[in-house]
Design a protein around this motif. Structure first.
Motif, PDB file in Angstrom:
ATOM      1  N   GLN A 187       0.820  -1.208   0.000  1.00 52.59           N
ATOM      2  CA  GLN A 187       0.000   0.000   0.000  1.00 52.59           C
ATOM      3  C   GLN A 187       0.854   1.258   0.000  1.00 52.59           C
ATOM      4  N   LYS A 188       1.954   1.246   0.764  1.00 49.12           N
ATOM      5  CA  LYS A 188       2.831   2.406   0.838  1.00 49.12           C
ATOM      6  C   LYS A 188       3.572   2.658  -0.473  1.00 49.12           C
ATOM      7  N   LEU A 189       3.979   1.582  -1.146  1.00 47.29           N
ATOM      8  CA  LEU A 189       4.883   1.712  -2.283  1.00 47.29           C
ATOM      9  C   LEU A 189       4.204   1.646  -3.649  1.00 47.29           C
ATOM     10  N   GLU A 190       2.933   1.319  -3.699  1.00 45.01           N
ATOM     11  CA  GLU A 190       2.256   1.243  -4.992  1.00 45.01           C
ATOM     12  C   GLU A 190       2.382   2.534  -5.806  1.00 45.01           C
ATOM     13  N   PRO A 191       2.286   3.731  -5.164  1.00 43.07           N
ATOM     14  CA  PRO A 191       2.433   4.964  -5.956  1.00 43.07           C
ATOM     15  C   PRO A 191       3.829   5.159  -6.545  1.00 43.07           C
ATOM     16  N   PHE A 192       4.796   4.362  -6.079  1.00 40.41           N
ATOM     17  CA  PHE A 192       6.167   4.508  -6.554  1.00 40.41           C
ATOM     18  C   PHE A 192       6.558   3.399  -7.534  1.00 40.41           C
ATOM     19  N   GLY A 193       5.555   2.735  -8.123  1.00 44.10           N
ATOM     20  CA  GLY A 193       5.835   1.764  -9.169  1.00 44.10           C
ATOM     21  C   GLY A 193       6.200   0.385  -8.679  1.00 44.10           C
ATOM     22  N   PHE A 194       5.622  -0.034  -7.547  1.00 44.42           N
ATOM     23  CA  PHE A 194       5.848  -1.382  -7.046  1.00 44.42           C
ATOM     24  C   PHE A 194       4.635  -2.247  -7.362  1.00 44.42           C
ATOM     25  N   PHE A 195       4.901  -3.559  -7.514  1.00 45.45           N
ATOM     26  CA  PHE A 195       3.849  -4.468  -7.964  1.00 45.45           C
ATOM     27  C   PHE A 195       3.942  -5.792  -7.225  1.00 45.45           C
ATOM     28  N   ARG A 196       2.802  -6.307  -6.786  1.00 44.56           N
ATOM     29  CA  ARG A 196       2.736  -7.608  -6.113  1.00 44.56           C
ATOM     30  C   ARG A 196       2.670  -8.687  -7.189  1.00 44.56           C
ATOM     31  N   CYS A 197       3.752  -9.449  -7.372  1.00 46.87           N
ATOM     32  CA  CYS A 197       3.805 -10.468  -8.425  1.00 46.87           C
ATOM     33  C   CYS A 197       3.603 -11.876  -7.879  1.00 46.87           C
ATOM     34  N   HIS A 198       3.524 -12.002  -6.571  1.00 46.63           N
ATOM     35  CA  HIS A 198       3.446 -13.309  -5.916  1.00 46.63           C
ATOM     36  C   HIS A 198       2.986 -13.049  -4.490  1.00 46.63           C
ATOM     37  N   LYS A 199       2.385 -14.025  -3.849  1.00 43.20           N
ATOM     38  CA  LYS A 199       1.907 -13.811  -2.481  1.00 43.20           C
ATOM     39  C   LYS A 199       3.043 -13.451  -1.522  1.00 43.20           C
ATOM     40  N   SER A 200       4.301 -13.779  -1.901  1.00 41.56           N
ATOM     41  CA  SER A 200       5.429 -13.511  -1.014  1.00 41.56           C
ATOM     42  C   SER A 200       6.412 -12.487  -1.559  1.00 41.56           C
ATOM     43  N   TYR A 201       6.082 -11.830  -2.680  1.00 44.46           N
ATOM     44  CA  TYR A 201       7.034 -10.902  -3.298  1.00 44.46           C
ATOM     45  C   TYR A 201       6.355  -9.635  -3.820  1.00 44.46           C
ATOM     46  N   TYR A 237      -1.005 -13.271 -11.619  1.00 41.75           N
ATOM     47  CA  TYR A 237      -0.492 -11.906 -11.692  1.00 41.75           C
ATOM     48  C   TYR A 237       0.169 -11.597 -13.032  1.00 41.75           C
ATOM     49  N   VAL A 238       0.367 -12.592 -13.883  1.00 43.71           N
ATOM     50  CA  VAL A 238       1.145 -12.390 -15.115  1.00 43.71           C
ATOM     51  C   VAL A 238       0.489 -11.354 -16.020  1.00 43.71           C
ATOM     52  N   LYS A 239      -0.812 -11.464 -16.231  1.00 49.37           N
ATOM     53  CA  LYS A 239      -1.501 -10.548 -17.141  1.00 49.37           C
ATOM     54  C   LYS A 239      -1.380  -9.106 -16.656  1.00 49.37           C
ATOM     55  N   ALA A 240      -1.643  -8.880 -15.383  1.00 51.16           N
ATOM     56  CA  ALA A 240      -1.568  -7.525 -14.836  1.00 51.16           C
ATOM     57  C   ALA A 240      -0.147  -6.991 -14.866  1.00 51.16           C
ATOM     58  N   LEU A 241       0.823  -7.870 -14.626  1.00 49.64           N
ATOM     59  CA  LEU A 241       2.226  -7.445 -14.666  1.00 49.64           C
ATOM     60  C   LEU A 241       2.610  -6.958 -16.055  1.00 49.64           C
ATOM     61  N   ARG A 242       2.224  -7.700 -17.065  1.00 46.53           N
ATOM     62  CA  ARG A 242       2.576  -7.300 -18.423  1.00 46.53           C
ATOM     63  C   ARG A 242       1.899  -5.984 -18.817  1.00 46.53           C
ATOM     64  N   LEU A 243       0.675  -5.781 -18.353  1.00 47.56           N
ATOM     65  CA  LEU A 243      -0.010  -4.515 -18.609  1.00 47.56           C
ATOM     66  C   LEU A 243       0.731  -3.353 -17.960  1.00 47.56           C
TER      67      LEU A 243
END
Length: 247
Positions: A187-201, A237-243
């Motif tokens: 939540q803190k880092l989403e505005p800075f271009g971070f992305f949840r690609c896995h439940k642990s990453y 998460y693959v589809k959203a990551l590529r977008l």
């Protein structure tokens, strides 16, 4: 307006666990259980839910069959597959699945689903990383340590991992244990271009070097750090990551 939800799973313990997790969310109004594919279709007709959590493997109709029928009955229902099997992910998205959760799931998995669901009501998109507000270029993440507080710029973070109960923030040459949860950091880092690609990453999109195929249609990320770190990408998460990544 709260969410109206139907859960379809032939295993009672799985339904009850999901009911428990959903009841912890303040914006969930109603949860209805279905114990088979046919029962799921019946409940969708009766309840007109916003979301259908749908198991893939059921004795009468499988999840894909139910999804196709529900899509014809009510195309507004958002279908979230909740299953122990990852090999159906591609087929799930062919029937316009909204999300795909692998069992056993937890609060973090559900939080990810509902963050995307809430965006559909607010009209916010997911195609491009959010841009930090003007004037926030000096904002840093505070890492509490025994000797004090270390401030880290978001652009210097490569990725964040959760191993057991511990969360680590990885910069180019070191990792720091933190007291934040992965959800809080997301939540803190989403505005800075971070992305949840896995439940642990959680990864910094700007530091991704390659998206590499792995096994059974899964992917790994190769990061642009000294260790050339490899980060798994969950199928859902693959589809959203590529977008997020691609022009």
């Amino acid at each position: 307006m709260g969410w109206n939800i139907v859960i379809a799973d032939d295993e009672a313990p799985a339904r009850e666990e999901l009911v428990y997790l959903l009841e912890q969310l303040a914006d969930v109004d109603r949860v209805t259980q279905a114990n088979s594919g046919m029962d799921a279709i019946k409940k969708v007709k009766e309840q007109a839910p916003d979301v259908l959590f749908l198991d893939m493997d059921m004795p009468d109709l499988n999840g894909l069959q139910v999804a196709e029928i529900v899509g014809e009955l009510n195309s507004q229902v958002k279908i979230v597959f909740s299953t122990a099997y990852d090999q159906y992910a591609v087929d799930a998205f062919k029937v316009r699945a909204f999300h795909y959760m692998l069992k056993p799931f937890d609060e973090d998995d559900l939080d990810s689903v509902f963050r995307e669901l809430r965006k559909t009501r607010t009209g916010t998109g997911t195609k491009a990383p959010a841009i930090p507000p003007a004037g926030n270029s000096c904002v840093k993440l505070a890492l509490e340590m025994e000797e004090g507080i270390k401030y880290v710029s978001p652009k210097d973070i490569i990725y964040i991992s959760k191993e057991g109960k511990y969360v680590q923030v990885h910069i180019r040459d070191k990792a720091y244990h933190v007291t934040y949860t992965l959800v809080e950091l997301e939540q803190k880092l989403e505005p800075f271009g971070f992305f949840r690609c896995h439940k642990s990453y959680l990864v910094n999109l700007a530091t991704i070097a390659e998206l590499k195929t792995w096994v059974n249609g899964a992917y790994n990320l190769l990061m642009d750090d000294e260790a050339r770190s490899t980060i798994p990408v969950s199928r859902n998460y693959v589809k959203a990551l590529r977008l997020k990544l691609e022009i």
